[in-house]
Design a protein around this motif. Structure first.
Motif, short mmCIF file in Angstrom:
data_model
loop_
_atom_site.label_atom_id
_atom_site.label_comp_id
_atom_site.label_asym_id
_atom_site.label_seq_id
_atom_site.Cartn_x
_atom_site.Cartn_y
_atom_site.Cartn_z
N GLN A 203 -51.48 -23.10 87.42
CA GLN A 203 -52.53 -22.64 86.52
C GLN A 203 -53.88 -22.56 87.25
N ARG A 204 -54.79 -21.79 86.68
CA ARG A 204 -56.16 -21.72 87.18
C ARG A 204 -57.01 -22.72 86.39
N ALA A 230 -60.78 -21.96 89.64
CA ALA A 230 -61.32 -20.62 89.39
C ALA A 230 -62.83 -20.66 89.17
N HIS A 231 -63.31 -21.72 88.51
CA HIS A 231 -64.74 -21.84 88.19
C HIS A 231 -65.14 -23.31 88.26
N LYS A 239 -67.72 -25.49 80.41
CA LYS A 239 -66.31 -25.40 80.81
C LYS A 239 -65.44 -24.92 79.65
N LEU A 240 -65.70 -25.47 78.45
CA LEU A 240 -64.89 -25.08 77.30
C LEU A 240 -65.13 -23.63 76.90
N HIS A 241 -66.35 -23.15 77.04
CA HIS A 241 -66.60 -21.73 76.74
C HIS A 241 -65.93 -20.83 77.78
N LEU A 242 -65.85 -21.30 79.02
CA LEU A 242 -65.10 -20.54 80.02
C LEU A 242 -63.62 -20.51 79.67
N CYS A 247 -60.78 -17.86 81.12
CA CYS A 247 -60.99 -17.99 82.56
C CYS A 247 -60.15 -19.08 83.22
N GLY A 248 -59.49 -19.90 82.44
CA GLY A 248 -58.69 -20.97 83.01
C GLY A 248 -58.52 -22.12 82.05
N LEU A 249 -57.96 -23.24 82.56
CA LEU A 249 -57.73 -24.45 81.78
C LEU A 249 -58.69 -25.53 82.26
N THR A 250 -58.91 -26.53 81.42
CA THR A 250 -59.68 -27.70 81.83
C THR A 250 -59.18 -28.90 81.04
#
Length: 310
Positions: A203-204, A230-231, A239-242, A247-250
């Motif tokens: 995953q990204r 990725a970011h 991060k959550l808005h990304l 845009c990816g997972l966090t």
């Protein structure tokens, strides 16, 4: 044994030393104070001459206090607090006996700290709280430097003390929470309420920048691969808005599931080691002032409202 001569030491030198002790680099202290690095170095040199021994150990990653430095820091914090109180009294300003200084790590500012401060305003409106955000290592140094009275910090397994200095900090567990993973609502993994740890491979990820003091936060711990970042962002809401933007997972503490923006799903993770996080209330081992004790009570109550780990 010779008695060291501190009669010519200025308050400026003490303030500079406290800033260096907290920030751990001369460059960062100079930037915070608006001084040049050479001016900071001169003030430290003045203190070291008065002490008759080095107060700082210069290292490749910054500076660390020597045993003599710890003694000077402890005394300097007391002196500076008394001088500040004297200046306020002479200026006819109200004394700050009702003031408490709080430090908190990033995600504690989402629910825990605002909830505690709101409750404290209702029950003890005379108490004034000045707060600041910081990393756990930075907040621990702030406690040592006397620039915060209480700190809400994070602890990861195996839950070691946040530093090895003496005296040991007093630590109280406010809450223990499971770590979760946040995925875009449109992601294939979002169809279920949980995900297997094996499905997180490849995953990204959206993570905080990696630092010497803190590892890279935002990537699921223990992945048996080099993750693709990725970011990078320090702010958890960014991060959550990304994540919401696809845009990816966090990663996210389960206690924050109710605060995520639209377009994000928070999932539990099956398999692998249990990833628990503790929220700690940290302070120096000395009696709390009445305002600090009231704030500590409010933080405990706010943590209890969040309920058990889920």
């Amino acid at each position: 044994m010779d008695v060291m001569d501190f009669t010519d030491v200025s308050l400026v030198a003490l303030r500079v030393f406290r800033e260096v002790a907290e920030r751990r680099t001369l460059t960062a202290a100079a930037a915070a104070l608006g001084y040049t690095q050479s001016a900071v170095s001169r003030q430290i040199a003045t203190l070291e001459r008065a002490a008759g021994s080095p107060l700082l150990e210069r290292r490749h990653d910054g500076v660390r206090l020597t045993p003599a430095g710890h003694v000077v820091l402890r005394r300097a914090a007391t002196v500076l607090d008394e001088i500040d109180a004297t200046a306020r009294e002479l200026a006819g300003l109200p004394t700050e006996v009702g003031t408490v200084r709080l430090g908190w790590f990033t995600s504690a500012g989402a629910l825990l700290v605002p909830r505690a401060l709101a409750a404290l305003r209702r029950t003890h409106p005379a108490v004034t709280v000045h707060s600041r955000e910081g990393s756990t290592p930075a907040l621990v140094r702030a406690l040592r430097a006397g620039t915060v009275d209480l700190a809400v910090v994070a602890s990861l397994p195996p839950f070691r003390p946040p530093d090895t200095e003496t005296p040991s900090l007093e630590l109280e567990v406010l809450a223990e929470r499971s770590l979760h993973v946040a995925v875009p609502a449109t992601h294939p993994l979002a169809a279920a309420d949980s995900v297997d740890v094996a499905d997180l491979r490849g995953q990204r990820w959206i993570a905080t920048p990696s630092t010497v003091e803190e590892g890279r936060l935002g990537v699921w711990p223990g992945l048996d691969e080099r993750p693709e970042i990725a970011h990078t962002a320090r702010d958890w809401l960014a991060k959550l808005h990304l994540v919401a933007a696809g845009c990816g997972l966090t990663t996210v503490p389960g206690s924050l599931a109710a605060t995520v923006p639209p377009g994000v799903r928070v999932l539990t993770v099956r398999g692998g080691s249990q990833e628990q996080r503790r929220i700690l209330l940290a302070r120096l081992p000395r009696p709390l002032s009445e305002p600090a004790a009231r704030l500590a009570d409010a933080l405990r109550a706010a943590a209890a409202v969040a309920g058990p780990s889920h």
